[in-house]
Design a protein around this motif. Structure first.
Motif, PDB file in Angstrom:
ATOM      1  N   SER A  79     -70.213 -47.878  14.440  1.00  0.00           N
ATOM      2  CA  SER A  79     -70.053 -46.832  13.456  1.00  0.00           C
ATOM      3  C   SER A  79     -69.422 -47.496  12.240  1.00  0.00           C
ATOM      4  O   SER A  79     -68.232 -47.778  12.229  1.00  0.00           O
ATOM      5  CB  SER A  79     -69.141 -45.733  14.014  1.00  0.00           C
ATOM      6  OG  SER A  79     -68.760 -44.873  12.983  1.00  0.00           O
TER       7      SER A  79
ATOM      8  N   ALA B 139     -65.959 -46.718  10.762  1.00  0.00           N
ATOM      9  CA  ALA B 139     -64.847 -46.817  11.689  1.00  0.00           C
ATOM     10  C   ALA B 139     -64.632 -48.250  12.157  1.00  0.00           C
ATOM     11  O   ALA B 139     -63.507 -48.726  12.241  1.00  0.00           O
ATOM     12  CB  ALA B 139     -65.101 -45.913  12.891  1.00  0.00           C
ATOM     13  N   ASP B 140     -65.702 -48.942  12.441  1.00  0.00           N
ATOM     14  CA  ASP B 140     -65.573 -50.235  13.109  1.00  0.00           C
ATOM     15  C   ASP B 140     -65.537 -51.417  12.144  1.00  0.00           C
ATOM     16  O   ASP B 140     -64.974 -52.458  12.463  1.00  0.00           O
ATOM     17  CB  ASP B 140     -66.747 -50.442  14.077  1.00  0.00           C
ATOM     18  CG  ASP B 140     -66.765 -49.374  15.154  1.00  0.00           C
ATOM     19  OD1 ASP B 140     -65.707 -48.761  15.367  1.00  0.00           O
ATOM     20  OD2 ASP B 140     -67.827 -49.145  15.759  1.00  0.00           O
TER      21      ASP B 140
ATOM     22  N   ASP C  81     -76.256 -44.845  17.304  1.00  0.00           N
ATOM     23  CA  ASP C  81     -74.872 -44.773  17.740  1.00  0.00           C
ATOM     24  C   ASP C  81     -74.590 -43.351  18.197  1.00  0.00           C
ATOM     25  O   ASP C  81     -75.107 -42.400  17.614  1.00  0.00           O
ATOM     26  CB  ASP C  81     -73.925 -45.151  16.595  1.00  0.00           C
ATOM     27  CG  ASP C  81     -72.523 -45.422  17.105  1.00  0.00           C
ATOM     28  OD1 ASP C  81     -72.279 -46.546  17.575  1.00  0.00           O
ATOM     29  OD2 ASP C  81     -71.686 -44.492  17.064  1.00  0.00           O
TER      30      ASP C  81
ATOM     31  N   ARG D 275     -71.950 -41.693  17.904  1.00  0.00           N
ATOM     32  CA  ARG D 275     -71.008 -40.959  17.064  1.00  0.00           C
ATOM     33  C   ARG D 275     -71.708 -40.390  15.838  1.00  0.00           C
ATOM     34  O   ARG D 275     -72.655 -40.990  15.333  1.00  0.00           O
ATOM     35  CB  ARG D 275     -69.876 -41.903  16.628  1.00  0.00           C
ATOM     36  CG  ARG D 275     -69.040 -42.367  17.792  1.00  0.00           C
ATOM     37  CD  ARG D 275     -68.207 -43.577  17.472  1.00  0.00           C
ATOM     38  NE  ARG D 275     -68.990 -44.819  17.503  1.00  0.00           N
ATOM     39  CZ  ARG D 275     -68.451 -46.025  17.493  1.00  0.00           C
ATOM     40  NH1 ARG D 275     -67.159 -46.177  17.444  1.00  0.00           N
ATOM     41  NH2 ARG D 275     -69.229 -47.093  17.520  1.00  0.00           N
TER      42      ARG D 275
ATOM     43  N   LEU E 278     -72.324 -39.903  12.013  1.00  0.00           N
ATOM     44  CA  LEU E 278     -72.028 -40.859  10.949  1.00  0.00           C
ATOM     45  C   LEU E 278     -72.097 -40.151   9.616  1.00  0.00           C
ATOM     46  O   LEU E 278     -73.081 -39.485   9.319  1.00  0.00           O
ATOM     47  CB  LEU E 278     -73.047 -41.995  10.962  1.00  0.00           C
ATOM     48  CG  LEU E 278     -73.215 -42.743  12.280  1.00  0.00           C
ATOM     49  CD1 LEU E 278     -74.453 -43.609  12.236  1.00  0.00           C
ATOM     50  CD2 LEU E 278     -71.990 -43.585  12.569  1.00  0.00           C
TER      51      LEU E 278
ATOM     52  N   GLU F 132     -63.740 -43.340  18.694  1.00  0.00           N
ATOM     53  CA  GLU F 132     -63.993 -43.655  17.287  1.00  0.00           C
ATOM     54  C   GLU F 132     -62.669 -43.996  16.627  1.00  0.00           C
ATOM     55  O   GLU F 132     -61.733 -43.197  16.650  1.00  0.00           O
ATOM     56  CB  GLU F 132     -64.647 -42.481  16.589  1.00  0.00           C
ATOM     57  CG  GLU F 132     -64.708 -42.684  15.091  1.00  0.00           C
ATOM     58  CD  GLU F 132     -66.002 -42.213  14.472  1.00  0.00           C
ATOM     59  OE1 GLU F 132     -66.893 -43.055  14.271  1.00  0.00           O
ATOM     60  OE2 GLU F 132     -66.105 -41.004  14.222  1.00  0.00           O
ATOM     61  N   THR F 133     -62.607 -45.181  16.045  1.00  0.00           N
ATOM     62  CA  THR F 133     -61.372 -45.615  15.407  1.00  0.00           C
ATOM     63  C   THR F 133     -61.159 -44.834  14.127  1.00  0.00           C
ATOM     64  O   THR F 133     -61.997 -44.897  13.225  1.00  0.00           O
ATOM     65  CB  THR F 133     -61.461 -47.103  15.059  1.00  0.00           C
ATOM     66  OG1 THR F 133     -61.928 -47.790  16.221  1.00  0.00           O
ATOM     67  CG2 THR F 133     -60.130 -47.658  14.628  1.00  0.00           C
TER      68      THR F 133
ATOM     69  N   VAL G 249     -66.891 -37.587  21.864  1.00  0.00           N
ATOM     70  CA  VAL G 249     -66.311 -38.578  20.959  1.00  0.00           C
ATOM     71  C   VAL G 249     -64.875 -38.175  20.661  1.00  0.00           C
ATOM     72  O   VAL G 249     -64.620 -37.041  20.239  1.00  0.00           O
ATOM     73  CB  VAL G 249     -67.109 -38.669  19.642  1.00  0.00           C
ATOM     74  CG1 VAL G 249     -66.481 -39.689  18.707  1.00  0.00           C
ATOM     75  CG2 VAL G 249     -68.557 -39.031  19.929  1.00  0.00           C
TER      76      VAL G 249
ATOM     77  N   PRO H 274     -61.029 -39.590  18.915  1.00  0.00           N
ATOM     78  CA  PRO H 274     -60.450 -40.639  18.073  1.00  0.00           C
ATOM     79  C   PRO H 274     -59.616 -41.601  18.910  1.00  0.00           C
ATOM     80  O   PRO H 274     -59.017 -41.205  19.910  1.00  0.00           O
ATOM     81  CB  PRO H 274     -59.579 -39.876  17.078  1.00  0.00           C
ATOM     82  CG  PRO H 274     -59.313 -38.562  17.718  1.00  0.00           C
ATOM     83  CD  PRO H 274     -60.446 -38.270  18.631  1.00  0.00           C
TER      84      PRO H 274
END
Ligand SMILES: Cc1cc2nc3c(=O)[nH]c(=O)nc-3n(C[C@H](O)[C@H](O)[C@H](O)COP(=O)(O)O)c2cc1C
Ligand code: SF4
Ligand code: FES
Lengths: 166, 792, 454
Positions: free
Chosen positions: B380, B383-384, B406, B408, B410, B699-700, B767, B769
């Protein structure tokens, strides 16, 4: 935000779908909302953004660029007094001053009854009839103080719906 | 290849290069405001006017708008050009406030430089200055509109380069105003670059305001630690406190920009909570006492239970120096090899992801911007690897087709096709991408249950087949499924800044953290030494059993729960204080230089009593030392034979990295020659069968999601809410409405979250965080793993 | 009206109202279209226009045919025609008059252009103060649509073309072709330079032809009567066709006149526009709209045509003559023009955004009697700066100033030595012009001076 009248919603929808790309309708949509709200208040801007799928900033970018979109309250009749060179030659300044004095407003101001706003305008394309002004989509030619008085009186008395581009 | 002469210097450039750029290559810096090498020409400021004496263009012209052509003779110092430029400056200064002494840009201001070097020092213009009202643009960027010279750099960066639409120009003529519709924080997670880009003090770095004059700062080239891309930064420090971070050019990686996570996540270095004093038996101690205590505990455990009872945990935010020293220490002591990854499989995957970067296939971030079709799998971007977003946007602007597979949702500021698929389905996407133009059979076979995605998958197969420069950005878990085709460029995105280093340096038989947890549970591990890692986040199962240990020795510079649990603690220095070598996710090794000494900031130390008057006492807060130093001292305390330069020796002995010398790495970094697939790599893991329940995908959060920025005051509070994202269909199956509160099963105490429905989530996936409360979530939530909590 | 002057565009002006489609057709209207669509190839139409040497009437005088040739021949997909009816140049009103005389002449011209360049969509870009004309065009295009001249399969052929009106919200810079395309796209109308021409990449990135409305109105005549006829209309050697001259200011009969290209300025002013009003003496004329310089009396016999004007250091522009008499202060007139330019700029480049207000401020001082000799030097130095702006706007603004400083320096000096306007104009007190229509939340802060937000 209170809901828009259904005719206006339909009209906005029509404007946006009549063109290939909604962005093209940005000015038209703002005109229509300005017509409805009297000027482009913040609520109108948010409406326009919703309808067009643009951000309020993008619309503000346009609304504040152009001359005939008003982001502050204006009167029912906006008096665009041409102040370009030909009208200037015919003492447009004094017409402008006369208007301000007669209506008791500073330039750009709106009369207390909310009827008139006086604005200087770029050449309106009526130079052969200088000095001239544009109100309600109509030109007034070869102005004199007396002519101005007559126009104001007529508009005051009249019940004519203001015509703005929409 | 046009040949031209600029100020008497011949220069040859590629077709399409502008004269201003050609001049730069010839060593001539033509004044400019609006031109920027990443944003291109705008022709707005007119400061770059030069005289064209010979050639196809004649007369005074803008060098930024004029492409270099054969036979041009250009004079930048022609009297007419000089006079013109001076007048441009006069016009710009006519409205610019003379507030340089209090302006945060003063001293590193392009307008100041050009004004002084252009010789404009006397105001002739009798008019008054224009004034504007400023806006509050949020915590990072300060707005001082009166200083604006309307170069349009900000708007072009914000809207064109980044694709965000909440900031831009308004009004016309000499009233043009750059701002937002109303006060409020900027949407753009790259907005911090505005402070670097703005040639005046109109947009400045808010946190850095009035902290220090830029030229008063110590400055050092550094590398960003907040994701795996390895963007280059300049660290600026004043009074032993990092004052700000700026983007540093690296044409191969980040170009001229960085993201706001990298720019504003530095505050952990000077945070008050930063643990700076060694502890022994949980109490403050001198470094020597702490070292002795650590050595004693570890030696005792090894003696009593055998060296295998000592487990070593290394971190993925450490430099390669630290990682190598830890590996060397463990080896010399005969302890278990350090675990850097959650599982041994992950380590193998990360290494495989890097080893795949053979010279014809390796792509840098800059190469990716030139690709004409990009597939991103299991990543993502925002995030990544935030800067990957800007790169993809540049590719998309140049016409590339961008596909992202992915689970997640986006929200990317670029044209792209999203394939919301569960993690176990991602490998099949790679197969589709490699299948060529006629992939429909394969698509239907691999994705029988997702007919709504078939057209997108077909578009993907077609785009990748037709592309001249296709590229793949992938999470390491997919490394085993990469297509063999050399045409397709590769760009892995790893977990953290130290992941690549760990994957390259860790012994191939190093255990995973899962194995350590099991061994601890089985009573075979009695002591743990953890270096720059928070066990509670990296290995919750292990952290849950810390009580069973006889010794826990921790080295770190963040106030993590692991540090709080330590018996012996040794404070390590941050990258800002040690410098070090880091491997970026594109396989390149880079060097970061230290910018300051460890030790408490003068500001904190003086406590308002400035300058500190007690000269006799030792400098406070100077105990932190590089982790590698502690490893070495610990080895000595244990009477071990340790290499003097663990990293250099590790590299020399490494099958791939042997040619690299960490001391002489070139400025743009150096990528070793990776061998491709390791001969001994395990076969790609079989696609896991769809398990019952929901796959958990983390998800960061953009800020505070990585460990460092979680402890940085500027970013710590910006993680966003604890929400669990579900596909509406899944939510309907679970009878959950948007906004419902749910309890997620994770070990002892369930974690609560608010449900958000989002059609961009893959089916069968939840998903969440990456926040501490979710760290212990299992990879899969069983049928009862997610329950609605009746709101009290 | 003299009979010996051929009236091509104004053939139906005698009606005193817009000609209806039937009136237009009675005079041969839409014959050119019938003789073209399905009869001639687009290339043949283009050749006619090239041979006729039709030059743009919007100010720049670029040959229309050559512009059309710029469309990449291999382009498949949409092409656009944009009809530029912004007409915000002070002194210019010909397009408004033309639409009001013969809307169908304009519409036929647009269709012919579209046919020649293969466009399927036309955009009629019109300024807000011409709202009445916008309505008229909307109404008359509907009539044309009903008659089968617009829309799908025109005259039963494969050719499809339609046109819609795009209302501007008013700024002079929107008249510039590339800015206009951005305005239509809902973007800020900053001109675009560098990169491909609009005929290659214009509206929505498709090839786009932007032509002035009057330029297009010449097409029916050219197609019907041929290039030789069109060339024969002009009086000058190099010219072709007639031109609509907007005459305003101090003349006895201000108005819009259709006269051949190449008539002399003296002829226009003193014959057709009736000369000076009683009691007024001629001082100077701005011959081509606000972006052209004052013309000294000695040049009155200049032929109104692109090349001869250029050779004399003058500009044909939009052929809008603004006549000034001896009692009018030219510093004041120039100041008025600068107020206009300063207000209408797009704000993209430094010379225009900052330079014109700089000039305006100096002229205000001079006109108010506070000028110094140094100010004249500063004004002079500003000329080359304005000339090197991003688009033609600021160079246009420089022209009247250049004219003032070249031909009427005495008048400027008189202001300085007398410390007042020798014509008795009051100091241009700041009108504090309306801060009225912009949101107060961002600047410029309410502005007594210099900051007219209109
Ligand atoms: C500042 C500026 C304003 C312009 N305004 C107009 C205008 O109002 N109407 C117009 O037809 N052309 C205008 N032009 C010229 C156009 O850019 C363009 O040359 C013209 O529309 C092309 O049409 P033509 O070739 O038929 O003249 C303007 C140019 C500039 C630089
Ligand atoms: S000269 Fe510059 S600021 Fe003026 S209108 Fe053209 S681009 Fe805009
Ligand atoms: S740098 Fe060339 S115009 Fe600004």
């Amino acid at each position: 935000m209170s809901p828009l009248p259904p005719e206006l919603s339909t009209e906005l929808h029509r404007l946006v779908t009549a063109v290939d790309n909604p962005r093209e309708a940005a000015v038209d949509v703002m005109y229509a909302l300005q017509h409805h709200y009297g000027y482009l208040c913040d609520e109108a801007m948010h409406r326009a953004a919703e309808v067009l799928g643009m951000t309020t900033l993008e619309l503000e970018s346009l609304a504040t660029f152009y001359d005939y979109l008003y982001r502050r309250p204006v009167g029912r009749y906006v008096i665009h007094v041409c102040d370009s060179v030909v009208c200037w030659m015919f003492h447009q300044d004094s017409i402008f001053d006369y208007l301000c004095r007669t209506l008791g407003v500073p330039p750009g101001g709106t009369t207390e009854d909310g009827l008139f706003t006086v604005l200087p305008a770029a050449c309106v394309g009526n130079c052969h009839n200088a000095p001239t002004m544009l109100i309600n989509g109509r030109f007034y030619d070869r102005l004199t103080p007396e002519a101005v008085d007559a126009v104001i009186a007529e508009l005051r008395a009249g019940t004519e719906e203001p015509v703005r581009c929409k | 290849m046009p040949d031209l002469i600029i100020d008497g210097r011949p220069v040859t450039v590629d077709k399409g290069v502008s004269v201003i750029e050609a001049a730069e290559r010839a060593g001539v810096m033509i004044p400019r405001f609006c031109w920027h090498k990443s944003l291109g020409a705008a022709g707005a400021c007119r400061l770059c006017a030069v005289m064209f004496v010979e050639g196809p263009v004649k007369g005074l012209e803008m060098s930024c708008m004029t492409p270099a052509a054969d036979g041009m003779v250009v004079e930048t110092g022609h009297p007419k050009a000089v006079a013109f430029r001076r007048q441009i400056i006069e016009l710009l200064m006519a409205n610019h406030p003379h507030d340089c002494p209090v302006c945060d840009e003063g001293g590193h201001c392009l307008l100041q430089d050009e004004t002084i070097s252009g010789g404009h020092s006397l105001r002739r213009f009798p008019g008054r200055k224009r004034t504007y009202q400023d806006q509050n643009l949020g915590p990072f960027i300060q707005h001082e509109m009166n200083r604006c010279i309307h170069c349009y750099r900000c708007a072009r960066f914000y809207q064109d380069y980044c694709g965000y639409r909440d900031f831009g120009p308004m009004q016309n003529a000499n009233r043009v105003y750059f701002g937002r519709f109303e006060d409020g924080p900027l949407d753009n997670p790259f907005a911090g670059n505005l402070a670097d880009l703005c040639p005046t003090g109109t947009l400045t770095d808010k946190p850095g305001r009035f902290v220090a004059r830029r030229w008063d700062c110590q400055r050092a080239p550094s590398v960003c630690l907040h994701c795996s891309l390895g963007c280059n930064v300049t660290a600026l420090s004043r009074y032993r406190r990092v004052a700000r971070i700026e983007a540093r050019d690296n044409a191969a990686i980040n170009g001229a920009f960085i993201c706001d996570r990298g720019r504003y996540g530095f505050g952990y270095q000077s945070a008050q909570e930063r643990p700076r004093a060694p502890l022994a038996a949980g109490r403050p101690a001198t470094p020597e006492e702490a070292l002795r205590a650590a050595a004693g505990l570890l030696a005792a455990a090894a003696k009593r239970h055998g060296p295998d009872a000592v487990a070593v945990v290394g971190g993925q935010r450490s430099t390669m120096e630290t990682q190598a020293a830890l590996i060397a220490l463990a080896r010399a002591a005969g302890w278990r090899a350090p675990a850097f990854f959650a599982a041994a499989r992950e380590q193998a995957q990360a290494r495989q992801a890097l080893y795949a970067l053979t010279p014809p296939r390796a792509r840098s971030l800059a190469d990716l911007a030139k690709a004409d079709a990009v597939l991103v799998v299991g990543v993502s971007p925002l995030a990544d690897a935030p800067m990957l977003t800007l790169t993809l946007r540049q590719a998309a602007r140049a016409g590339a087709a961008i596909f992202l597979a992915d689970p997640r949702p986006l929200a990317l500021p670029l044209d792209h096709v999203h394939l919301p698929l569960a993690p176990r389905q991602l490998a099949a996407v790679l197969a589709v991408a490699a299948a060529g133009e006629d992939a429909s059979g394969l698509i239907q076979q691999k994705f029988p249950l997702a007919p709504e995605l078939w057209p997108r998958l077909e578009a993907l197969a077609q785009a990748m087949a037709k592309a001249k420069r296709p590229a793949l950005a992938y999470a390491p878990a997919l490394a085993a499924s990469l297509p063999g085709d050399d045409r397709v460029g590769l760009f892995p995105v790893l977990a953290q800044a130290g992941t690549a280093g760990a994957a390259l340096l860790a012994p191939t038989d190093a255990p995973g953290l899962d194995e350590l947890a099991a061994e601890l549970a089985a009573g075979r591990i009695k002591a743990v030494i953890a270096v720059e890692t928070d066990l509670f986040a990296a290995a919750p199962a292990l952290a849950a059993r810390l009580d069973a240990l006889e010794a826990l020795v921790v080295l770190d510079h963040l106030p993590t729960p692991t540090v709080a649990a330590a018996q012996v603690f040794l404070p390590t220095a941050t990258l800002f204080e040690t410098g070090g070598t880091l491997a970026a996710s594109d396989g390149r090794l880079q060097r970061a230089e230290p910018v300051q000494a460890p030790g408490l900031s003068v500001l904190a130390d003086g406590a308002g009593d400035h300058p500190p008057r007690d000269y006799a006492r030792p400098l406070p807060g100077t105990d932190p030392a590089p982790a590698a130093f502690w490893c070495d001292r610990l080895g000595r305390a244990l009477s071990l034979e340790l290499p003097r330069h663990p990293l250099a020796e590790a590299l020399a002995a490494h099958p791939v990295l042997a040619d690299l010398d960490p001391v002489t790495l070139p400025a743009e970094g150096q990528r070793p020659t990776y061998p491709g697939r390791e001969p001994a790599t395990p076969e790609s893991p079989p696609a896991q069968p769809a398990a019952e329940g929901l796959a958990v995908v983390m998800e960061t959060p953009f800020f505070g999601g990585d460990e460092l920025s979680r402890y940085a005051p500027l970013t710590a509070d910006k993680t966003g809410p604890a929400v669990a994202l579900l596909h509406p269909d899944d939510a309907a199956g679970l009878n959950l409405a948007d906004g419902a509160t749910v309890a997620l099963d994770c070990g002892d105490a369930p974690a609560t979250a608010a449900v958000r429905l989002h059609p961009g989530v893959a089916r069968g996936v939840v998903v969440v965080p990456r926040l501490p409360r979710f760290d212990a979530l299992p990879p899969n939530l069983g049928p009862c793993g997610l329950r609605r909590r009746e709101t009290p | 009206m003299q009979v010996d002057i051929p009236q091509v565009l104004f053939k139906n002006r005698h009606l005193g109202r817009p000609a209806t489609i039937d009136e237009y057709m009675a005079g041969g209207g839409y014959e050119a279209l019938r003789a073209t669509i399905g009869q001639r190839t687009p290339a043949e139409v283009l050749q006619l226009v090239l041979d006729a040497d039709l030059r743009g009437r919007g100010g720049a005088g670029f040959p229309a045919g050559r512009k059309w040739q710029g469309i990449p021949a291999d382009h498949v997909g949409t092409r656009y025609v944009v009809i530029n009816t912004d007409e915000m140049e002070p002194g210019t009103f010909k397009d408004r008059v033309l639409v009001n005389v013969d809307p169908h002449l304009v519409i036929e011209g647009i269709i012919l252009c579209a046919y020649a360049v293969g466009a399927c969509e036309g955009v009629f870009f019109i300024r807000p103060s011409y709202e009445g004309d916008a309505k008229l065009i909307e109404q008359e295009t509907q009539v044309a649509r009903e008659r089968g001249y617009l829309g799908k399969n025109i005259l039963g052929t494969e050719f499809c073309f339609d046109v819609h009106v795009h209302r501007s919200a008013g700024r002079y810079i929107c008249g510039e072709a590339s800015a206009q395309i951005k305005a239509i796209s809902g973007l800020r109308p900053n001109p675009r330079k560098g990169g491909p021409r609009t005929s290659v990449r214009g509206l929505w990135d498709c090839p786009t032809i932007v032509n002035n409305l009057e330029t297009l109105a010449n097409l029916p005549g050219i197609v019907r009567n041929g290039p030789a006829w069109f060339k024969s209309l002009a009086r000058s050697e190099s010219g072709s066709g007639t031109k609509l001259y907007s005459v305003s200011g101090m003349v006895a009969r201000p108005g819009c006149y259709e006269l051949p290209i190449g008539v002399t300025i003296r002829d226009i002013i003193f014959t057709h526009a009736g000369g000076m009003p009683p009691g007024k003496t001629f001082k100077t004329v701005i011959p081509g709209g606000a972006s052209t310089p004052y013309l000294p009396e000695t040049l009155l016999d200049l032929e109104m045509d692109f090349d001869p004007m250029k050779k004399a250091g003058q500009r044909f522009g939009t052929a809008s003559l603004m006549v000034f008499d001896k009692d009018t202060c030219l510093v004041g007139a120039t100041l008025s023009l600068m107020e206009f330019f300063a207000r209408e700029s797009c704000g993209w480049c430094t010379p225009c955004r900052e330079g014109i207000p700089y000039v305006r401020e100096l002229l205000r001082r001079i006109e108010g009697g506070e000028g110094t000799e140094e100010h004249i030097g500063m004004l002079q130095e500003m000329l080359p700066v304005l000339d090197l702006a991003y688009c033609a706007f600021a160079p246009g603004a420089a022209e009247p100033l250049r004219g003032l400083l070249t031909h009427f320096m005495d008048e400027v000096r008189a202001h300085i030595t007398e410390k007042r306007c020798p014509f008795g104009n009051p100091p241009p007190h700041v009108r504090g012009k309306a801060c009225g229509t912009r949101p107060p939340q961002f600047g410029p802060t309410p502005c007594p001076e210099d900051q007219c937000p209109i």
